[in-house]
Design a protein around this motif. Structure first.
Motif, PDB file in Angstrom:
ATOM      1  N   UNK A   1      45.150  38.759  40.020  1.00 39.31           N
ATOM      2  CA  UNK A   1      45.784  37.439  40.134  1.00 39.31           C
ATOM      3  C   UNK A   1      46.635  37.091  38.918  1.00 39.31           C
ATOM      4  N   UNK A   2      46.647  37.938  37.890  1.00 42.85           N
ATOM      5  CA  UNK A   2      47.443  37.663  36.694  1.00 42.85           C
ATOM      6  C   UNK A   2      48.929  37.851  36.974  1.00 42.85           C
ATOM      7  N   UNK A   3      49.791  37.027  36.411  1.00 50.04           N
ATOM      8  CA  UNK A   3      51.233  37.205  36.590  1.00 50.04           C
ATOM      9  C   UNK A   3      51.687  38.576  36.076  1.00 50.04           C
ATOM     10  N   UNK A   4      52.412  39.311  36.906  1.00 48.42           N
ATOM     11  CA  UNK A   4      52.904  40.624  36.501  1.00 48.42           C
ATOM     12  C   UNK A   4      51.943  41.753  36.777  1.00 48.42           C
TER      13      UNK A   4
ATOM     14  N   UNK B   1      29.413  45.887  40.843  1.00 46.75           N
ATOM     15  CA  UNK B   1      29.639  44.497  41.262  1.00 46.75           C
ATOM     16  C   UNK B   1      30.557  43.780  40.278  1.00 46.75           C
ATOM     17  N   UNK B   2      30.282  43.933  38.985  1.00 48.80           N
ATOM     18  CA  UNK B   2      31.086  43.252  37.983  1.00 48.80           C
ATOM     19  C   UNK B   2      32.508  43.820  37.934  1.00 48.80           C
ATOM     20  N   UNK B   3      32.662  45.118  38.154  1.00 51.19           N
ATOM     21  CA  UNK B   3      33.998  45.706  38.194  1.00 51.19           C
ATOM     22  C   UNK B   3      34.829  45.092  39.315  1.00 51.19           C
ATOM     23  N   UNK B   4      34.220  44.925  40.493  1.00 52.00           N
ATOM     24  CA  UNK B   4      34.944  44.317  41.618  1.00 52.00           C
ATOM     25  C   UNK B   4      35.356  42.884  41.297  1.00 52.00           C
ATOM     26  N   UNK B   5      34.474  42.164  40.642  1.00 49.02           N
ATOM     27  CA  UNK B   5      34.781  40.785  40.252  1.00 49.02           C
ATOM     28  C   UNK B   5      35.967  40.742  39.292  1.00 49.02           C
ATOM     29  N   UNK B   6      35.983  41.643  38.320  1.00 45.41           N
ATOM     30  CA  UNK B   6      37.057  41.660  37.327  1.00 45.41           C
ATOM     31  C   UNK B   6      38.373  42.168  37.923  1.00 45.41           C
ATOM     32  N   UNK B   7      38.293  43.075  38.879  1.00 50.60           N
ATOM     33  CA  UNK B   7      39.515  43.516  39.560  1.00 50.60           C
ATOM     34  C   UNK B   7      40.162  42.332  40.275  1.00 50.60           C
ATOM     35  N   UNK B   8      39.319  41.528  40.943  1.00 52.84           N
ATOM     36  CA  UNK B   8      39.842  40.346  41.631  1.00 52.84           C
ATOM     37  C   UNK B   8      40.579  39.423  40.673  1.00 52.84           C
ATOM     38  N   UNK B   9      40.041  39.242  39.473  1.00 49.77           N
ATOM     39  CA  UNK B   9      40.717  38.374  38.488  1.00 49.77           C
ATOM     40  C   UNK B   9      41.973  39.036  37.932  1.00 49.77           C
ATOM     41  N   UNK B  10      41.895  40.329  37.648  1.00 48.70           N
ATOM     42  CA  UNK B  10      43.047  41.024  37.071  1.00 48.70           C
ATOM     43  C   UNK B  10      44.248  40.998  38.015  1.00 48.70           C
TER      44      UNK B  10
ATOM     45  N   UNK C   1      41.924  47.768  34.769  1.00 48.83           N
ATOM     46  CA  UNK C   1      42.565  47.767  33.455  1.00 48.83           C
ATOM     47  C   UNK C   1      44.089  47.767  33.535  1.00 48.83           C
ATOM     48  N   UNK C   2      44.684  48.641  34.346  1.00 45.91           N
ATOM     49  CA  UNK C   2      46.137  48.811  34.300  1.00 45.91           C
ATOM     50  C   UNK C   2      46.923  47.579  34.758  1.00 45.91           C
ATOM     51  N   UNK C   3      46.499  46.830  35.802  1.00 46.91           N
ATOM     52  CA  UNK C   3      47.218  45.586  36.104  1.00 46.91           C
ATOM     53  C   UNK C   3      47.222  44.619  34.920  1.00 46.91           C
TER      54      UNK C   3
ATOM     55  N   UNK D   1      40.681  44.055  28.303  1.00 46.70           N
ATOM     56  CA  UNK D   1      39.638  43.298  28.993  1.00 46.70           C
ATOM     57  C   UNK D   1      39.332  41.958  28.319  1.00 46.70           C
ATOM     58  N   UNK D   2      39.224  41.875  26.985  1.00 40.41           N
ATOM     59  CA  UNK D   2      39.005  40.556  26.387  1.00 40.41           C
ATOM     60  C   UNK D   2      40.121  39.559  26.715  1.00 40.41           C
ATOM     61  N   UNK D   3      41.351  40.046  26.874  1.00 43.71           N
ATOM     62  CA  UNK D   3      42.455  39.152  27.223  1.00 43.71           C
ATOM     63  C   UNK D   3      42.269  38.574  28.621  1.00 43.71           C
ATOM     64  N   UNK D   4      41.700  39.364  29.534  1.00 38.52           N
ATOM     65  CA  UNK D   4      41.404  38.847  30.876  1.00 38.52           C
ATOM     66  C   UNK D   4      40.317  37.778  30.793  1.00 38.52           C
ATOM     67  N   UNK D   5      39.274  38.056  30.047  1.00 39.99           N
ATOM     68  CA  UNK D   5      38.164  37.107  29.941  1.00 39.99           C
ATOM     69  C   UNK D   5      38.621  35.778  29.360  1.00 39.99           C
ATOM     70  N   UNK D   6      39.573  35.832  28.443  1.00 43.94           N
ATOM     71  CA  UNK D   6      40.057  34.606  27.802  1.00 43.94           C
ATOM     72  C   UNK D   6      40.707  33.667  28.813  1.00 43.94           C
TER      73      UNK D   6
END
Length: 443
Positions: free
Chosen positions: A193-196, A182-191, A270-272, A292-297
Protein backbone atom coordinates in the motif's frame (compact mmCIF):
# COMPACT_ATOMS: atom_id res chain seq x y z
CA UNK A 1 18.98 -36.41 22.35
CA UNK A 2 20.11 -38.11 25.51
CA UNK A 3 23.65 -37.84 26.71
CA UNK A 4 24.21 -41.52 25.96
CA UNK A 5 24.17 -40.51 22.27
CA UNK A 6 21.25 -42.81 21.38
CA UNK A 7 19.88 -41.76 18.01
CA UNK A 8 16.87 -39.46 18.34
CA UNK A 9 13.85 -39.30 16.05
CA UNK A 10 11.53 -36.46 15.12
CA UNK A 11 8.33 -36.65 17.12
CA UNK A 12 6.18 -36.24 14.00
CA UNK A 13 6.34 -35.78 10.24
CA UNK A 14 5.12 -32.19 10.67
CA UNK A 15 7.91 -31.49 13.13
CA UNK A 16 10.51 -32.73 10.66
CA UNK A 17 9.06 -30.73 7.76
CA UNK A 18 8.89 -27.50 9.77
CA UNK A 19 12.39 -28.00 11.19
CA UNK A 20 13.86 -28.75 7.75
CA UNK A 21 12.02 -25.81 6.19
CA UNK A 22 13.04 -23.68 9.16
CA UNK A 23 16.68 -24.32 8.33
CA UNK A 24 16.06 -22.08 5.32
CA UNK A 25 13.02 -19.99 6.28
CA UNK A 26 15.05 -17.64 8.36
CA UNK A 27 17.81 -15.31 7.36
CA UNK A 28 18.28 -17.39 4.19
CA UNK A 29 14.91 -16.18 2.96
CA UNK A 30 14.17 -12.93 4.74
CA UNK A 31 17.67 -11.51 4.93
CA UNK A 32 19.56 -12.97 1.99
CA UNK A 33 17.04 -13.55 -0.80
CA UNK A 34 15.79 -9.93 -1.21
CA UNK A 35 19.24 -8.38 -1.46
CA UNK A 36 20.64 -11.09 -3.77
CA UNK A 37 17.56 -10.77 -6.00
CA UNK A 38 17.92 -6.99 -5.89
CA UNK A 39 21.58 -7.21 -6.85
CA UNK A 40 20.80 -9.48 -9.81
CA UNK A 41 17.97 -7.55 -11.43
CA UNK A 42 14.84 -8.95 -9.80
CA UNK A 43 12.60 -10.91 -12.18
CA UNK A 44 15.24 -12.73 -14.22
CA UNK A 45 16.95 -13.86 -11.04
CA UNK A 46 13.62 -15.03 -9.57
CA UNK A 47 13.00 -17.27 -12.58
CA UNK A 48 16.55 -18.63 -12.53
CA UNK A 49 16.21 -19.32 -8.81
CA UNK A 50 12.88 -21.14 -9.20
CA UNK A 51 14.27 -23.27 -12.04
CA UNK A 52 17.25 -24.23 -9.86
CA UNK A 53 15.01 -25.09 -6.91
CA UNK A 54 12.48 -27.23 -8.76
CA UNK A 55 14.99 -29.16 -10.84
CA UNK A 56 18.33 -29.66 -9.14
CA UNK A 57 17.22 -28.44 -5.74
CA UNK A 58 14.32 -30.76 -5.11
CA UNK A 59 16.19 -33.80 -6.44
CA UNK A 60 19.27 -33.14 -4.32
CA UNK A 61 17.14 -32.42 -1.26
CA UNK A 62 15.62 -35.89 -1.66
CA UNK A 63 19.07 -37.37 -2.27
CA UNK A 64 20.41 -36.00 1.01
CA UNK A 65 17.31 -37.06 2.94
CA UNK A 66 17.60 -40.63 1.70
CA UNK A 67 21.34 -40.77 2.51
CA UNK A 68 20.65 -39.68 6.09
CA UNK A 69 17.72 -42.00 6.73
CA UNK A 70 19.32 -45.03 5.06
CA UNK A 71 22.51 -44.74 7.10
CA UNK A 72 20.85 -43.31 10.25
CA UNK A 73 23.98 -41.22 10.72
CA UNK A 74 25.33 -37.73 9.98
CA UNK A 75 27.10 -37.01 6.70
CA UNK A 76 30.66 -38.28 7.16
CA UNK A 77 29.63 -41.46 8.96
CA UNK A 78 26.78 -42.01 6.47
CA UNK A 79 29.13 -41.86 3.48
CA UNK A 80 31.53 -44.25 5.22
CA UNK A 81 28.87 -46.74 6.33
CA UNK A 82 27.11 -46.83 2.96
CA UNK A 83 30.16 -47.01 0.68
CA UNK A 84 33.48 -46.18 2.31
CA UNK A 85 36.62 -45.57 0.21
CA UNK A 86 37.11 -41.81 -0.30
CA UNK A 87 33.43 -40.94 0.14
CA UNK A 88 33.74 -39.85 3.79
CA UNK A 89 35.65 -36.82 2.48
CA UNK A 90 32.36 -35.63 0.95
CA UNK A 91 30.96 -35.57 4.47
CA UNK A 92 34.00 -33.77 5.84
CA UNK A 93 33.63 -31.13 3.11
CA UNK A 94 30.02 -30.56 4.15
CA UNK A 95 31.04 -30.19 7.80
CA UNK A 96 33.68 -27.61 6.87
CA UNK A 97 31.10 -25.80 4.74
CA UNK A 98 28.50 -25.43 7.49
CA UNK A 99 31.23 -24.51 9.96
CA UNK A 100 32.14 -21.53 7.75
CA UNK A 101 28.47 -20.61 7.30
CA UNK A 102 27.83 -20.74 11.05
CA UNK A 103 30.75 -18.39 11.68
CA UNK A 104 29.40 -15.54 9.55
CA UNK A 105 25.71 -16.39 9.93
CA UNK A 106 25.86 -15.71 13.66
CA UNK A 107 27.11 -12.20 12.85
CA UNK A 108 23.84 -11.48 11.03
CA UNK A 109 21.92 -13.27 13.77
CA UNK A 110 23.48 -10.84 16.19
CA UNK A 111 22.10 -7.96 14.15
CA UNK A 112 18.56 -9.29 14.74
CA UNK A 113 19.19 -9.37 18.50
CA UNK A 114 20.39 -5.77 18.42
CA UNK A 115 17.40 -4.62 16.42
CA UNK A 116 14.98 -6.09 18.92
CA UNK A 117 16.43 -3.71 21.50
CA UNK A 118 16.56 -0.82 19.02
CA UNK A 119 12.88 -1.39 18.26
CA UNK A 120 11.94 -1.45 21.94
CA UNK A 121 13.71 1.86 22.52
CA UNK A 122 12.31 3.34 19.28
CA UNK A 123 15.81 4.03 18.00
CA UNK A 124 15.21 2.03 14.81
CA UNK A 125 11.76 3.42 14.02
CA UNK A 126 11.87 6.25 11.47
CA UNK A 127 10.80 6.69 7.87
CA UNK A 128 14.09 8.43 7.04
CA UNK A 129 15.89 5.65 5.21
CA UNK A 130 19.09 7.68 4.95
CA UNK A 131 19.19 7.94 8.74
CA UNK A 132 18.42 4.24 9.07
CA UNK A 133 21.23 3.36 6.66
CA UNK A 134 23.69 5.55 8.56
CA UNK A 135 22.63 4.08 11.91
CA UNK A 136 22.98 0.53 10.59
CA UNK A 137 26.42 1.20 9.11
CA UNK A 138 27.57 2.79 12.37
CA UNK A 139 26.29 -0.16 14.38
CA UNK A 140 27.95 -2.91 12.31
CA UNK A 141 31.21 -0.91 12.18
CA UNK A 142 31.50 -1.01 15.99
CA UNK A 143 33.72 -3.98 16.93
CA UNK A 144 32.37 -4.10 20.48
CA UNK A 145 28.74 -4.26 19.41
CA UNK A 146 29.38 -6.59 16.48
CA UNK A 147 31.24 -9.16 18.59
CA UNK A 148 28.95 -8.87 21.61
CA UNK A 149 25.75 -9.47 19.68
CA UNK A 150 27.37 -12.30 17.70
CA UNK A 151 28.23 -13.99 21.01
CA UNK A 152 24.70 -13.50 22.34
CA UNK A 153 23.11 -15.04 19.27
CA UNK A 154 25.54 -17.95 19.28
CA UNK A 155 24.80 -18.55 22.96
CA UNK A 156 21.05 -18.78 22.28
CA UNK A 157 21.71 -21.24 19.45
CA UNK A 158 23.83 -23.40 21.73
CA UNK A 159 21.09 -23.48 24.38
CA UNK A 160 18.55 -24.88 21.90
CA UNK A 161 20.93 -27.52 20.50
CA UNK A 162 21.71 -28.55 24.09
CA UNK A 163 18.03 -29.48 24.43
CA UNK A 164 18.30 -31.97 21.56
CA UNK A 165 16.10 -32.86 18.61
CA UNK A 166 12.51 -33.12 19.87
CA UNK A 167 12.63 -30.88 22.93
CA UNK A 168 14.77 -28.18 21.31
CA UNK A 169 14.73 -28.02 17.52
CA UNK A 170 11.31 -29.53 16.77
CA UNK A 171 9.40 -27.77 19.54
CA UNK A 172 10.66 -24.33 18.47
CA UNK A 173 9.98 -24.91 14.79
CA UNK A 174 6.34 -25.94 15.29
CA UNK A 175 5.45 -22.67 16.99
CA UNK A 176 7.68 -20.09 15.37
CA UNK A 177 7.48 -20.91 11.68
CA UNK A 178 3.67 -20.46 11.36
CA UNK A 179 3.92 -17.23 13.35
CA UNK A 180 6.60 -15.90 11.03
CA UNK A 181 4.56 -16.66 7.90
CA UNK A 182 1.54 -14.87 9.39
CA UNK A 183 3.54 -11.75 10.19
CA UNK A 184 5.19 -11.77 6.75
CA UNK A 185 1.75 -11.75 5.09
CA UNK A 186 0.68 -8.86 7.30
CA UNK A 187 3.77 -6.84 6.40
CA UNK A 188 3.41 -7.60 2.69
CA UNK A 189 -0.10 -6.15 2.85
CA UNK A 190 1.29 -2.94 4.36
CA UNK A 191 4.27 -2.73 2.01
CA UNK A 192 2.06 -3.01 -1.08
CA UNK A 193 0.00 0.00 0.00
CA UNK A 194 3.04 2.32 0.09
CA UNK A 195 3.27 4.94 -2.69
CA UNK A 196 5.60 3.65 -5.42
CA UNK A 197 5.55 0.09 -4.13
CA UNK A 198 4.16 -1.26 -7.40
CA UNK A 199 7.48 -0.45 -9.07
CA UNK A 200 9.16 -2.82 -6.67
CA UNK A 201 6.65 -5.54 -7.53
CA UNK A 202 7.32 -5.03 -11.26
CA UNK A 203 11.06 -5.16 -10.64
CA UNK A 204 10.64 -8.42 -8.72
CA UNK A 205 8.38 -10.29 -11.14
CA UNK A 206 9.31 -8.84 -14.57
CA UNK A 207 12.38 -10.52 -16.07
CA UNK A 208 15.09 -8.39 -17.63
CA UNK A 209 16.95 -10.99 -19.68
CA UNK A 210 19.95 -8.70 -20.09
CA UNK A 211 20.67 -9.43 -16.41
CA UNK A 212 21.27 -13.12 -17.12
CA UNK A 213 24.99 -13.78 -16.78
CA UNK A 214 27.08 -16.71 -15.60
CA UNK A 215 27.68 -14.86 -12.32
CA UNK A 216 23.92 -14.40 -11.84
CA UNK A 217 23.31 -18.12 -12.52
CA UNK A 218 25.96 -19.03 -9.96
CA UNK A 219 24.21 -16.75 -7.44
CA UNK A 220 20.85 -18.37 -8.27
CA UNK A 221 22.29 -21.86 -7.89
CA UNK A 222 24.08 -20.91 -4.67
CA UNK A 223 20.97 -19.33 -3.17
CA UNK A 224 18.85 -22.33 -4.18
CA UNK A 225 21.27 -24.59 -2.35
CA UNK A 226 21.45 -22.16 0.60
CA UNK A 227 17.66 -21.77 0.86
CA UNK A 228 17.12 -25.55 0.76
CA UNK A 229 20.11 -26.26 3.03
CA UNK A 230 21.65 -28.54 0.37
CA UNK A 231 25.31 -29.47 0.28
CA UNK A 232 26.17 -28.77 3.90
CA UNK A 233 25.18 -32.07 5.46
CA UNK A 234 22.23 -30.39 7.21
CA UNK A 235 19.55 -32.44 5.48
CA UNK A 236 21.60 -35.62 5.83
CA UNK A 237 21.76 -35.03 9.60
CA UNK A 238 18.06 -34.15 9.78
CA UNK A 239 17.22 -37.14 7.55
CA UNK A 240 19.02 -39.43 9.97
CA UNK A 241 16.34 -38.59 12.57
CA UNK A 242 13.41 -39.43 10.22
CA UNK A 243 11.37 -42.51 11.07
CA UNK A 244 10.70 -45.22 8.48
CA UNK A 245 6.99 -44.42 8.27
CA UNK A 246 7.67 -40.91 6.87
CA UNK A 247 7.49 -40.75 3.06
CA UNK A 248 10.56 -38.85 1.93
CA UNK A 249 9.20 -37.73 -1.45
CA UNK A 250 6.21 -36.00 0.12
CA UNK A 251 8.39 -34.45 2.81
CA UNK A 252 10.79 -33.17 0.15
CA UNK A 253 7.97 -31.46 -1.73
CA UNK A 254 6.69 -29.80 1.43
CA UNK A 255 10.11 -28.59 2.55
CA UNK A 256 11.05 -27.17 -0.87
CA UNK A 257 7.66 -25.50 -1.31
CA UNK A 258 7.71 -23.86 2.13
CA UNK A 259 11.31 -22.68 1.72
CA UNK A 260 10.63 -21.24 -1.75
CA UNK A 261 7.37 -19.63 -0.65
CA UNK A 262 9.23 -17.90 2.18
CA UNK A 263 11.79 -16.49 -0.27
CA UNK A 264 9.10 -15.17 -2.62
CA UNK A 265 7.16 -13.64 0.28
CA UNK A 266 10.34 -12.02 1.56
CA UNK A 267 10.90 -10.48 -1.86
CA UNK A 268 7.35 -9.09 -1.86
CA UNK A 269 7.82 -7.81 1.68
CA UNK A 270 11.14 -6.02 1.14
CA UNK A 271 11.51 -4.96 -2.51
CA UNK A 272 8.26 -2.92 -2.80
CA UNK A 273 9.38 -0.97 0.27
CA UNK A 274 12.84 -0.54 -1.27
CA UNK A 275 11.32 1.26 -4.25
CA UNK A 276 8.78 3.15 -2.14
CA UNK A 277 11.58 4.64 -0.04
CA UNK A 278 14.03 5.01 -2.97
CA UNK A 279 16.63 2.64 -1.54
CA UNK A 280 19.10 0.94 -3.89
CA UNK A 281 17.81 -2.67 -4.33
CA UNK A 282 21.45 -3.79 -4.56
CA UNK A 283 22.23 -2.22 -1.17
CA UNK A 284 23.62 -5.49 0.17
CA UNK A 285 23.33 -7.42 3.43
CA UNK A 286 21.77 -4.54 5.38
CA UNK A 287 18.76 -4.17 3.08
CA UNK A 288 16.20 -5.77 5.43
CA UNK A 289 17.47 -3.79 8.42
CA UNK A 290 17.08 -0.53 6.53
CA UNK A 291 13.76 -0.95 4.73
CA UNK A 292 11.63 -2.80 7.29
CA UNK A 293 11.95 -0.19 10.09
CA UNK A 294 10.84 2.45 7.57
CA UNK A 295 7.65 0.45 6.94
CA UNK A 296 6.97 0.10 10.65
CA UNK A 297 7.36 3.85 11.13
CA UNK A 298 4.32 4.37 8.87
CA UNK A 299 2.10 1.78 10.55
CA UNK A 300 -0.25 2.26 13.51
CA UNK A 301 1.49 0.77 16.56
CA UNK A 302 4.48 0.37 14.26
CA UNK A 303 6.97 0.15 17.10
CA UNK A 304 5.31 -2.98 18.46
CA UNK A 305 5.11 -4.50 15.00
CA UNK A 306 8.84 -3.83 14.73
CA UNK A 307 9.53 -5.56 18.03
CA UNK A 308 7.40 -8.54 16.98
CA UNK A 309 9.05 -8.72 13.56
CA UNK A 310 12.61 -8.71 14.86
CA UNK A 311 11.74 -11.20 17.63
CA UNK A 312 10.31 -13.57 15.04
CA UNK A 313 13.21 -12.86 12.70
CA UNK A 314 15.50 -13.83 15.58
CA UNK A 315 13.69 -17.11 16.06
CA UNK A 316 13.63 -17.76 12.32
CA UNK A 317 17.35 -17.08 12.31
CA UNK A 318 17.70 -19.54 15.17
CA UNK A 319 15.92 -22.33 13.27
CA UNK A 320 18.59 -21.84 10.61
CA UNK A 321 21.59 -21.51 12.93
CA UNK A 322 20.43 -24.57 14.86
CA UNK A 323 20.27 -26.56 11.63
CA UNK A 324 23.77 -25.34 10.73
CA UNK A 325 25.21 -26.22 14.14
CA UNK A 326 23.50 -29.62 14.37
CA UNK A 327 25.40 -31.47 11.59
CA UNK A 328 28.74 -30.36 13.05
CA UNK A 329 27.67 -31.58 16.49
CA UNK A 330 26.37 -34.82 14.94
CA UNK A 331 29.74 -35.24 13.19
CA UNK A 332 31.60 -35.03 16.52
CA UNK A 333 29.11 -37.36 18.18
CA UNK A 334 29.20 -39.98 15.40
CA UNK A 335 32.89 -39.77 14.53
CA UNK A 336 34.51 -39.12 17.92
CA UNK A 337 31.83 -40.39 20.31
CA UNK A 338 31.68 -37.02 22.03
CA UNK A 339 28.78 -36.16 24.29
CA UNK A 340 26.30 -33.60 22.94
CA UNK A 341 27.08 -30.80 25.39
CA UNK A 342 30.90 -30.77 25.07
CA UNK A 343 30.61 -31.15 21.29
CA UNK A 344 28.24 -28.20 21.08
CA UNK A 345 30.47 -25.99 23.22
CA UNK A 346 33.56 -26.88 21.20
CA UNK A 347 31.87 -25.97 17.93
CA UNK A 348 30.48 -22.73 19.38
CA UNK A 349 33.84 -21.51 20.67
CA UNK A 350 35.77 -22.31 17.48
CA UNK A 351 33.09 -20.86 15.20
CA UNK A 352 33.06 -17.63 17.22
CA UNK A 353 36.83 -17.33 16.76
CA UNK A 354 36.53 -17.96 13.03
CA UNK A 355 33.67 -15.46 12.87
CA UNK A 356 35.69 -12.56 14.27
CA UNK A 357 36.96 -11.44 10.81
CA UNK A 358 33.38 -11.63 9.47
CA UNK A 359 32.08 -9.54 12.39
CA UNK A 360 34.79 -6.93 11.85
CA UNK A 361 34.39 -6.82 8.06
CA UNK A 362 32.26 -3.68 8.26
CA UNK A 363 34.55 -1.86 10.69
CA UNK A 364 38.23 -2.36 11.64
CA UNK A 365 38.81 -4.98 8.91
CA UNK A 366 36.78 -3.31 6.16
CA UNK A 367 39.96 -2.42 4.28
CA UNK A 368 41.08 -6.06 4.07
CA UNK A 369 39.97 -7.81 0.88
CA UNK A 370 40.82 -11.02 -0.96
CA UNK A 371 39.71 -11.46 -4.56
CA UNK A 372 37.91 -8.15 -4.13
CA UNK A 373 35.77 -9.42 -1.25
CA UNK A 374 35.72 -8.63 2.47
CA UNK A 375 36.15 -11.53 4.92
CA UNK A 376 32.35 -11.65 5.40
CA UNK A 377 31.60 -11.65 1.66
CA UNK A 378 34.38 -14.13 0.90
CA UNK A 379 33.12 -16.61 3.51
CA UNK A 380 29.58 -16.26 2.17
CA UNK A 381 30.68 -16.69 -1.46
CA UNK A 382 32.96 -19.68 -0.86
CA UNK A 383 30.42 -21.51 1.31
CA UNK A 384 27.24 -20.71 -0.65
CA UNK A 385 28.48 -20.63 -4.25
CA UNK A 386 31.31 -23.17 -4.20
CA UNK A 387 31.19 -25.56 -1.25
CA UNK A 388 27.42 -26.10 -1.02
CA UNK A 389 27.08 -26.85 -4.77
CA UNK A 390 30.14 -29.12 -4.46
CA UNK A 391 28.51 -30.94 -1.55
CA UNK A 392 25.28 -31.26 -3.52
CA UNK A 393 27.19 -32.54 -6.54
CA UNK A 394 28.90 -35.24 -4.47
CA UNK A 395 25.58 -36.27 -2.88
CA UNK A 396 24.05 -36.54 -6.37
CA UNK A 397 26.89 -38.72 -7.64
CA UNK A 398 26.76 -40.83 -4.49
CA UNK A 399 23.04 -41.51 -4.85
CA UNK A 400 22.98 -41.74 -8.65
CA UNK A 401 25.95 -44.08 -9.00
CA UNK A 402 27.62 -45.33 -5.82
CA UNK A 403 24.60 -46.59 -3.83
CA UNK A 404 21.76 -46.49 -6.36
CA UNK A 405 20.43 -50.04 -5.77
CA UNK A 406 20.00 -49.31 -2.07
CA UNK A 407 18.40 -45.91 -2.74
CA UNK A 408 16.07 -47.48 -5.31
CA UNK A 409 14.89 -50.08 -2.83
CA UNK A 410 14.50 -47.49 -0.06
CA UNK A 411 12.28 -45.21 -2.15
CA UNK A 412 10.41 -48.00 -3.95
CA UNK A 413 9.34 -49.33 -0.54
CA UNK A 414 7.41 -46.11 0.09
CA UNK A 415 5.70 -46.13 -3.32
CA UNK A 416 8.01 -43.75 -5.19
CA UNK A 417 8.65 -46.16 -8.08
CA UNK A 418 7.24 -43.92 -10.87
CA UNK A 419 9.69 -41.08 -10.19
CA UNK A 420 12.80 -43.20 -9.76
CA UNK A 421 14.05 -43.06 -13.40
CA UNK A 422 13.80 -39.26 -13.52
CA UNK A 423 15.29 -38.93 -10.05
CA UNK A 424 18.30 -41.05 -10.96
CA UNK A 425 18.77 -39.24 -14.28
CA UNK A 426 18.93 -35.86 -12.51
CA UNK A 427 21.31 -37.11 -9.82
CA UNK A 428 23.60 -39.15 -12.08
CA UNK A 429 23.68 -36.97 -15.22
CA UNK A 430 21.89 -33.61 -15.08
CA UNK A 431 23.17 -32.26 -11.74
CA UNK A 432 26.86 -32.94 -12.39
CA UNK A 433 26.70 -31.43 -15.90
CA UNK A 434 24.75 -28.30 -14.94
CA UNK A 435 26.81 -27.53 -11.83
CA UNK A 436 30.01 -28.09 -13.82
CA UNK A 437 28.90 -25.86 -16.73
CA UNK A 438 27.82 -23.02 -14.45
CA UNK A 439 31.08 -23.19 -12.52
CA UNK A 440 33.13 -23.29 -15.75
CA UNK A 441 31.44 -20.19 -17.18
CA UNK A 442 31.98 -18.31 -13.94
CA UNK A 443 35.73 -18.83 -13.92
Amino acid sequence: MAEDNARANWGSKLGFILAAAGSAVGLGAIWKFPYVAGKNGGGAFLIAYLVCVFTLGIALLLAEMVIGRTANRSATTAYRDLKGALWPWAGRLSVLCVFIILSYYCVVGGWTVAYIWRSITGEAITSETAALATAFETFIASPTQALSYTAIFLGITVAVVFAGVQQGIERMSKVLMPALFFLMLLLIGRALTLPGAIEGVRYFITPDWSKVTSAMLVDALGLAFFSLSIGGGIIIAYGSYVSRDTKLVGATLWVSTLATLACVLAGLMVLPAVFAFHVDPAAGPGLTFITMPAIFAQMPAGQWFAVAFFVLLLFAALTSSISILEPIVSFLIDEFRMKRHPATLLVAITSFILGIPAALSFGPMSHLTLFGKSPFDLMDYVASNIMMPAGGLLAALFVGWAIWPRVRDELAAEGAGPILPAFRFICAIVAPILIGVIWYHNL
